[in-house]
Scaffold this motif. Sequence first.
Motif, short mmCIF file in Angstrom:
data_model
loop_
_atom_site.label_atom_id
_atom_site.label_comp_id
_atom_site.label_asym_id
_atom_site.label_seq_id
_atom_site.Cartn_x
_atom_site.Cartn_y
_atom_site.Cartn_z
N PRO A 68 0.82 -1.22 0.00
CA PRO A 68 0.00 0.00 0.00
C PRO A 68 0.86 1.27 0.00
CG PRO A 68 0.00 -1.03 2.16
CD PRO A 68 0.74 -1.94 1.24
N THR A 69 0.27 2.33 -0.51
CA THR A 69 0.99 3.61 -0.54
C THR A 69 0.94 4.26 0.83
OG1 THR A 69 -0.97 4.86 -1.14
CG2 THR A 69 0.35 3.93 -2.96
N VAL A 70 1.73 5.30 1.00
CA VAL A 70 1.76 6.02 2.27
C VAL A 70 0.40 6.65 2.55
CG1 VAL A 70 2.83 7.95 3.48
CG2 VAL A 70 4.24 6.43 2.09
N ALA A 71 -0.25 7.18 1.54
CA ALA A 71 -1.56 7.81 1.72
C ALA A 71 -2.60 6.79 2.18
CB ALA A 71 -2.01 8.46 0.42
N GLU A 72 -2.55 5.57 1.61
CA GLU A 72 -3.50 4.54 2.02
C GLU A 72 -3.27 4.12 3.47
OE1 GLU A 72 -4.15 2.36 -2.30
OE2 GLU A 72 -2.58 1.65 -0.94
N VAL A 73 -2.03 3.99 3.85
CA VAL A 73 -1.71 3.63 5.23
C VAL A 73 -2.16 4.72 6.18
CG1 VAL A 73 0.17 3.16 6.85
CG2 VAL A 73 0.20 2.12 4.59
N ALA A 74 -1.92 5.98 5.82
CA ALA A 74 -2.33 7.10 6.66
C ALA A 74 -3.85 7.14 6.82
CB ALA A 74 -1.83 8.41 6.07
N GLN A 75 -4.57 6.84 5.74
CA GLN A 75 -6.03 6.84 5.79
C GLN A 75 -6.54 5.74 6.72
OE1 GLN A 75 -7.84 6.12 2.02
NE2 GLN A 75 -9.86 6.87 2.67
N VAL A 76 -5.97 4.56 6.63
CA VAL A 76 -6.38 3.46 7.51
C VAL A 76 -6.07 3.79 8.96
CG1 VAL A 76 -5.87 1.05 8.11
CG2 VAL A 76 -6.18 1.70 5.72
N GLN A 77 -4.91 4.37 9.20
CA GLN A 77 -4.53 4.74 10.56
C GLN A 77 -5.49 5.79 11.12
OE1 GLN A 77 -0.71 6.58 11.00
NE2 GLN A 77 -0.67 6.29 13.21
N ARG A 78 -5.83 6.76 10.31
CA ARG A 78 -6.76 7.82 10.74
C ARG A 78 -8.12 7.23 11.10
NH1 ARG A 78 -6.56 13.06 10.41
NH2 ARG A 78 -8.42 14.30 10.23
N ARG A 79 -8.64 6.30 10.26
CA ARG A 79 -9.92 5.66 10.57
C ARG A 79 -9.84 4.88 11.87
NH1 ARG A 79 -10.53 3.96 4.81
NH2 ARG A 79 -9.58 2.03 5.54
N HIS A 80 -8.72 4.20 12.07
CA HIS A 80 -8.54 3.43 13.30
C HIS A 80 -8.53 4.34 14.53
CE1 HIS A 80 -7.31 0.08 15.77
NE2 HIS A 80 -6.25 0.74 16.18
N ILE A 81 -7.80 5.44 14.45
CA ILE A 81 -7.74 6.38 15.58
C ILE A 81 -9.12 6.95 15.86
CG2 ILE A 81 -6.84 8.63 16.31
CD1 ILE A 81 -4.21 7.85 14.89
N CYS A 82 -9.88 7.29 14.80
CA CYS A 82 -11.23 7.84 14.98
C CYS A 82 -12.15 6.81 15.62
CB CYS A 82 -11.79 8.31 13.64
SG CYS A 82 -11.01 9.81 13.04
N SER A 83 -12.02 5.54 15.24
CA SER A 83 -12.87 4.52 15.85
C SER A 83 -12.53 4.34 17.33
CB SER A 83 -12.75 3.20 15.10
OG SER A 83 -11.48 2.64 15.27
N ILE A 84 -11.26 4.40 17.67
CA ILE A 84 -10.85 4.31 19.08
C ILE A 84 -11.38 5.51 19.85
CG2 ILE A 84 -8.86 4.39 20.64
CD1 ILE A 84 -7.32 2.77 18.55
N LEU A 85 -11.28 6.68 19.26
CA LEU A 85 -11.77 7.90 19.91
C LEU A 85 -13.28 7.82 20.13
CD1 LEU A 85 -11.01 10.66 20.97
CD2 LEU A 85 -11.23 11.55 18.66
N ASP A 86 -14.01 7.30 19.15
CA ASP A 86 -15.45 7.15 19.27
C ASP A 86 -15.80 6.18 20.41
OD1 ASP A 86 -18.14 7.59 18.44
OD2 ASP A 86 -18.11 5.60 17.48
N ARG A 87 -15.06 5.08 20.49
CA ARG A 87 -15.31 4.12 21.56
C ARG A 87 -15.01 4.74 22.92
NH1 ARG A 87 -12.79 0.44 24.64
NH2 ARG A 87 -13.92 -1.46 25.13
#
Length: 122
Positions: A77-96
């Motif tokens: 995966p590209t750096v942008a794809e990895v950053a997007q997945v990481q951002r979604r993961h952080i947002c889901s943790i924050l939501d929880r």
Amino acid sequence: MQLTYRGANYEYDIPTVDMIEGQVAGKYRGQDWNYRYPRHIPVPQKYGGANSNTKQEVQALRDVAAASAIAAVQSSPTVAEVAQVQRRHICSILDRRQQVAKAKGDERLMRLLEIEWKQMAC
């Protein structure tokens, strides 16, 4: 062999390793000495001879390894794809974390999480 450690006596049996003799490696004080190998390890073949690879075979193996390395890099995966997945993961943790803070009724933590949520812009 009887051993003692901090007053406790115990018996220690030294494990034996089944060894096989290899070819004559040299002389020491006029005596031949051989390489010795554990039985479960195959005896290495001499360089060259019937079991050696030709230059073409070695080059073919290198080409296959290089092609598989290139394929692995292209499919990563590209750096942008990895950053997007990481951002979604952080947002889901924050939501929880916000859900847990609401369930506990912790207003201070809710305010801190809202500030963090705005900084992340999830």
